[in-house]
Design a protein around this motif. Sequence first.
Motif, short mmCIF file in Angstrom:
data_model
loop_
_atom_site.label_atom_id
_atom_site.label_comp_id
_atom_site.label_asym_id
_atom_site.label_seq_id
_atom_site.Cartn_x
_atom_site.Cartn_y
_atom_site.Cartn_z
N GLN A 33 0.84 -1.07 0.03
CA GLN A 33 0.20 0.05 0.04
C GLN A 33 0.77 1.25 -0.09
O GLN A 33 1.67 1.28 0.84
CB GLN A 33 -0.81 -0.02 1.30
CG GLN A 33 -1.88 1.18 1.44
CD GLN A 33 -2.71 1.60 0.40
OE1 GLN A 33 -3.35 0.80 0.08
NE2 GLN A 33 -2.75 2.63 0.03
N ASP B 111 2.59 2.94 3.25
CA ASP B 111 2.84 2.23 4.40
C ASP B 111 4.29 1.78 4.31
O ASP B 111 4.82 0.73 3.95
CB ASP B 111 2.14 0.96 4.34
CG ASP B 111 2.20 -0.14 5.27
OD1 ASP B 111 2.70 0.29 6.31
OD2 ASP B 111 2.07 -1.38 5.14
N GLU C 178 4.21 -2.06 7.99
CA GLU C 178 3.43 -2.64 9.20
C GLU C 178 2.17 -3.01 8.72
O GLU C 178 1.43 -3.63 9.69
CB GLU C 178 3.26 -1.71 10.39
CG GLU C 178 4.89 -1.67 11.14
CD GLU C 178 5.44 -2.94 11.66
OE1 GLU C 178 4.61 -3.63 11.94
OE2 GLU C 178 6.67 -3.23 11.30
N GLY C 179 1.56 -2.81 7.63
CA GLY C 179 0.19 -2.93 7.21
C GLY C 179 -0.92 -1.82 7.33
O GLY C 179 -2.03 -2.29 6.95
N THR C 180 -0.69 -0.99 8.12
CA THR C 180 -1.47 0.37 8.31
C THR C 180 -0.66 1.49 7.91
O THR C 180 0.47 1.71 8.11
CB THR C 180 -1.90 0.30 9.74
OG1 THR C 180 -1.04 0.24 10.63
CG2 THR C 180 -2.76 -0.95 10.22
N ASN D 103 -0.05 5.15 9.29
CA ASN D 103 -0.26 5.91 10.46
C ASN D 103 1.14 6.87 10.41
O ASN D 103 1.93 6.76 9.73
CB ASN D 103 -0.45 4.92 11.88
CG ASN D 103 0.79 4.12 11.87
OD1 ASN D 103 2.01 4.10 11.57
ND2 ASN D 103 0.39 2.95 12.20
N GLN E 201 -6.31 10.20 0.55
CA GLN E 201 -5.72 8.99 0.69
C GLN E 201 -4.52 8.63 0.05
O GLN E 201 -4.42 9.16 -1.28
CB GLN E 201 -6.49 7.80 1.18
CG GLN E 201 -7.07 7.30 -0.19
CD GLN E 201 -8.20 6.09 0.21
OE1 GLN E 201 -8.49 5.72 1.04
NE2 GLN E 201 -8.27 5.31 -1.15
#
Length: 104
Positions: free
Chosen positions: A37, A40, A44-46, A48, A98
């Motif tokens: 993604q 990212d 880490e998969g998210t 933030n 996003q």
Amino acid sequence: PAYSGEYIIRVQVDPDNAIEEALEFDNLAERVISIAQCGDADGEGTINIADAVFLINYIFVGGAAPQPIAAGDADCSGSINIADCVYLINYIFSHGPQPCALCK
């Protein structure tokens, strides 16, 4: 995201097709590709604030590069720079756009 990770792609190449030479595939080959993604950066998969910090560390102090490198290109400009950090901070804290879809 559901699409992150490594995938094995099996490709059947026509031996008479010129693309075979360009891709350096055998007649039948498997290749592993990583899909991440965008944004990212730390993998880490998210997405933030840790991703923005990861990019700042990479850009300014020679920290580890995102894997794959395109994961750090949050704005899909084709390069990783401070604009990607700002883009992520805007997305995380100000409901900005996003990061682009999947990066390869």
